[in-house]
Design a protein around this motif. Structure first.
Motif, PDB file in Angstrom:
ATOM      1  N   SER A  17      78.036  76.356  -9.424  1.00  0.00           N
ATOM      2  CA  SER A  17      78.714  77.557  -9.438  1.00  0.00           C
ATOM      3  C   SER A  17      78.482  78.546 -10.530  1.00  0.00           C
ATOM      4  O   SER A  17      77.558  78.486 -11.278  1.00  0.00           O
ATOM      5  N   PRO A  18      79.167  79.609 -10.521  1.00  0.00           N
ATOM      6  CA  PRO A  18      78.686  80.620 -11.691  1.00  0.00           C
ATOM      7  C   PRO A  18      79.092  80.141 -12.868  1.00  0.00           C
ATOM      8  O   PRO A  18      78.523  80.510 -13.959  1.00  0.00           O
ATOM      9  N   LEU A  19      79.967  79.068 -13.153  1.00  0.00           N
ATOM     10  CA  LEU A  19      80.309  78.566 -14.268  1.00  0.00           C
ATOM     11  C   LEU A  19      79.251  77.318 -14.923  1.00  0.00           C
ATOM     12  O   LEU A  19      79.345  77.346 -15.957  1.00  0.00           O
ATOM     13  N   GLY A  20      78.350  76.798 -13.932  1.00  0.00           N
ATOM     14  CA  GLY A  20      77.460  75.847 -14.524  1.00  0.00           C
ATOM     15  C   GLY A  20      76.926  75.072 -13.364  1.00  0.00           C
ATOM     16  O   GLY A  20      77.181  75.281 -12.164  1.00  0.00           O
ATOM     17  N   PHE A  21      75.950  74.119 -13.725  1.00  0.00           N
ATOM     18  CA  PHE A  21      75.316  73.214 -12.819  1.00  0.00           C
ATOM     19  C   PHE A  21      75.327  71.693 -12.970  1.00  0.00           C
ATOM     20  O   PHE A  21      74.898  70.877 -12.382  1.00  0.00           O
ATOM     21  N   ASN A  22      76.101  71.685 -13.795  1.00  0.00           N
ATOM     22  CA  ASN A  22      76.457  69.891 -14.291  1.00  0.00           C
ATOM     23  C   ASN A  22      77.776  69.943 -14.992  1.00  0.00           C
ATOM     24  O   ASN A  22      78.290  71.074 -15.392  1.00  0.00           O
ATOM     25  N   GLU A  23      78.140  68.660 -15.199  1.00  0.00           N
ATOM     26  CA  GLU A  23      79.582  68.607 -16.046  1.00  0.00           C
ATOM     27  C   GLU A  23      79.682  69.447 -17.389  1.00  0.00           C
ATOM     28  O   GLU A  23      80.324  70.053 -17.706  1.00  0.00           O
ATOM     29  N   VAL A  24      78.379  69.198 -18.090  1.00  0.00           N
ATOM     30  CA  VAL A  24      78.332  69.691 -19.628  1.00  0.00           C
ATOM     31  C   VAL A  24      78.447  71.346 -19.445  1.00  0.00           C
ATOM     32  O   VAL A  24      79.285  72.088 -19.993  1.00  0.00           O
ATOM     33  N   THR A  25      77.629  71.937 -18.611  1.00  0.00           N
ATOM     34  CA  THR A  25      77.422  73.479 -18.544  1.00  0.00           C
ATOM     35  C   THR A  25      78.737  74.147 -18.159  1.00  0.00           C
ATOM     36  O   THR A  25      79.257  74.873 -18.424  1.00  0.00           O
ATOM     37  N   THR A  26      79.240  73.397 -17.127  1.00  0.00           N
ATOM     38  CA  THR A  26      80.474  73.611 -16.518  1.00  0.00           C
ATOM     39  C   THR A  26      81.733  73.722 -17.666  1.00  0.00           C
ATOM     40  O   THR A  26      82.761  74.569 -17.710  1.00  0.00           O
ATOM     41  N   ALA A  27      81.718  72.659 -18.174  1.00  0.00           N
ATOM     42  CA  ALA A  27      82.964  72.359 -19.207  1.00  0.00           C
ATOM     43  C   ALA A  27      82.733  73.510 -20.314  1.00  0.00           C
ATOM     44  O   ALA A  27      83.618  73.801 -20.795  1.00  0.00           O
ATOM     45  N   GLN A  28      81.577  73.646 -20.789  1.00  0.00           N
ATOM     46  CA  GLN A  28      81.145  74.867 -21.558  1.00  0.00           C
ATOM     47  C   GLN A  28      81.969  76.148 -21.162  1.00  0.00           C
ATOM     48  O   GLN A  28      82.696  76.831 -22.116  1.00  0.00           O
ATOM     49  N   SER A  29      81.810  76.205 -19.932  1.00  0.00           N
ATOM     50  CA  SER A  29      82.236  77.717 -19.579  1.00  0.00           C
ATOM     51  C   SER A  29      83.782  77.639 -19.557  1.00  0.00           C
ATOM     52  O   SER A  29      84.443  78.660 -20.007  1.00  0.00           O
ATOM     53  N   TYR A  30      84.365  76.636 -19.278  1.00  0.00           N
ATOM     54  CA  TYR A  30      85.907  76.604 -19.117  1.00  0.00           C
ATOM     55  C   TYR A  30      86.248  76.558 -20.468  1.00  0.00           C
ATOM     56  O   TYR A  30      87.459  77.159 -20.772  1.00  0.00           O
ATOM     57  N   THR A  31      85.700  75.996 -21.534  1.00  0.00           N
ATOM     58  CA  THR A  31      86.152  75.993 -22.962  1.00  0.00           C
ATOM     59  C   THR A  31      86.185  77.384 -23.401  1.00  0.00           C
ATOM     60  O   THR A  31      87.022  77.685 -24.152  1.00  0.00           O
ATOM     61  N   SER A  32      85.022  78.071 -23.194  1.00  0.00           N
ATOM     62  CA  SER A  32      84.941  79.417 -23.641  1.00  0.00           C
ATOM     63  C   SER A  32      85.650  80.237 -23.161  1.00  0.00           C
ATOM     64  O   SER A  32      86.230  81.353 -23.677  1.00  0.00           O
ATOM     65  N   GLY A  33      86.091  80.081 -21.752  1.00  0.00           N
ATOM     66  CA  GLY A  33      86.826  81.224 -21.117  1.00  0.00           C
ATOM     67  C   GLY A  33      86.243  82.285 -20.629  1.00  0.00           C
ATOM     68  O   GLY A  33      86.889  83.327 -20.407  1.00  0.00           O
ATOM     69  N   GLN A  34      84.792  82.251 -20.668  1.00  0.00           N
ATOM     70  CA  GLN A  34      84.242  83.656 -20.463  1.00  0.00           C
ATOM     71  C   GLN A  34      83.992  83.550 -18.661  1.00  0.00           C
ATOM     72  O   GLN A  34      83.531  82.759 -18.463  1.00  0.00           O
TER      73      GLN A  34
END
Length: 399
Positions: A17-34
């Motif tokens: 998705s626009p937030l990431g392509f695996n658990e790590v990158t997506t979690a980083q996006s949710y954590t940053s709230g960007q």
């Protein structure tokens, strides 16, 4: 002899998705709230969209290059294959022996399907240059058949559309097939690649598309201001489901505990009442399946696409169903935009993130709701609804 209780367990989750392509990158996006929005020129107008990041796009292109047959498929199919392989790998189902597994079923849905290829082939048709590939590469069946090829699934192959409830309906189908004994493993989810000229124009024609292209948050569910801030996004989410005996469950397993469906007679072109009757029905249906001894919901992930009428209707439905005891609510669309048929799946992915980390980002713009996380979150209800008056609600519980 009485059979022990069985549960549908999510053995794997795959998403891009626009937030990431695996658990790590997506979690980083949710954590940053960007948020993941960018502005493009659509018909000479600045238009916000939520597209894959550069890294996610590069990862997707690697998948496409790995199989020459993939280059002729629609982007919605590419996204589905990527997410499905990820889910199957996490579940331990992805093997390199290329032997078909007849016990593994697939149900992948989409609201719009092969939107990009449809537009390309129609343009070629207007120029009297239509390819023989036009029909086979735009059929909705590609979503499940190509995913089945990619994960060696030899069981049921189902493609469907129920607009924006599509991904949750795929989970409902997976649950039904597993409980009926017609499969022992199932991949279910949704995919959408709607960032095309015609699809964006359709959303603008309805009058719901966000005009806040210069704002950090062009999509603003629950916004205090009376406005439409719908923004299209792309992505896919697929889940590996398995029927497991209660005695085999382990601490931390996430189960698909209940699925509720609702429908109301269409009263407008978008098919939703001010009271959100479809949401009321789907939530009550889901809640009725929970144990009377433990019916509690700690968090609801709402559909709320950033349209004033849709958001208001769902909030009204929540008030009608839960009253003063309403759980905390949140959404991810202020970060991802509305990914149509994939949106429910990406909301489920968000739920898994929340269950794992016990927190979620709050919108950074004025809202009409409180987004504070409860002290403990073990059960999450996820809503989705689509044009035509349909709605779906599922309940996830962490064991």
């Amino acid at each position: 002899m009485e059979m022990g209780k069985e549960y549908i367990v999510l053995r794997g989750c795959g998403a891009i998705s626009p937030l990431g392509f695996n658990e790590v990158t997506t979690a980083q996006s949710y954590t940053s709230g960007q948020p993941a929005f960018k502005t493009i020129l659509h018909q000479n107008q600045p238009t916000p969209v939520a597209a894959l990041s550069v890294d996610a796009e590069n990862t997707l292109q690697q998948l496409i290059k790995a199989n020459p047959a993939y280059k002729n498929l629609d982007r919605s199919v590419h996204l589905a294959i990527y997410a499905a392989r990820q889910a199957a790998e996490e579940a331990g189902w992805l093997r390199s022996d290329h032997v078909l597994h007849d016990d593994l079923g697939v149900n992948i849905g989409s609201s719009r399907g092969a939107a990009g290829l449809f537009e390309q082939h129609f343009e070629a048709f207007q120029q009297n240059d239509l390819s023989a590939a036009a029909s086979p590469t735009t059929t909705l069946g590609n979503l499940s058949s190509w995913v089945a090829h990619a994960v060696n699934a030899g069981g049921a192959q189902i493609s469907h559309s129920i607009t924006c409830s599509t991904a949750l309906m795929a989970l409902a189908n997976g649950m039904a097939w597993l409980k009926a004994g017609m499969a022992t493993r199932f991949l279910a989810g949704g995919t959408e690649a709607p960032l095309t000229d015609f699809t964006i124009a359709q959303m603008k024609a309805i009058g719901i598309y966000s005009k806040r292209d210069s704002h950090t948050f062009p999509c603003q569910p629950y916004a205090v201001a009376k406005q439409n801030t719908f923004v299209l996004g792309e992505g896919a989410a697929v889940f590996a489901l398995e029927l497991v005996a209660e005695t085999e469950l382990k601490k931390g397993d996430v189960i698909l505990e209940a699925i509720g469906l609702g429908f109301e007679q269409i009263g407008s072109k978008t098919g939703i009442s001010k009271e959100g009757l479809n949401f009321q029905k789907s939530m009550r249906h889901a809640l009725s399946q929970l144990s009377e001894k433990d019916p509690g919901i700690e968090l609801i992930i709402t559909h709320t696409p950033g349209t004033y009428a849709g958001d208001s209707a769902e909030l009204a439905a929540l008030a009608a169903v839960f009253g003063a005891e309403a759980p905390a609510i949140t959404t991810n669309k202020w970060l991802t935009g509305h990914t149509l048929g994939a949106s429910g799946g990406l909301s489920v992915e968000f739920a898994l993130h929340i269950l794992r980390h016990q927190k979620f980002p709050a919108p950074s713009y004025p809202t009409s709701i409180q987004a504070t996380a409860p002290a403990s979150i073990n059960r999450v209800l996820v809503n989705a609804a689509g044009f035509g008056g349909n709605a779906a609600s599922i309940v996830l519980r962490q064991w």
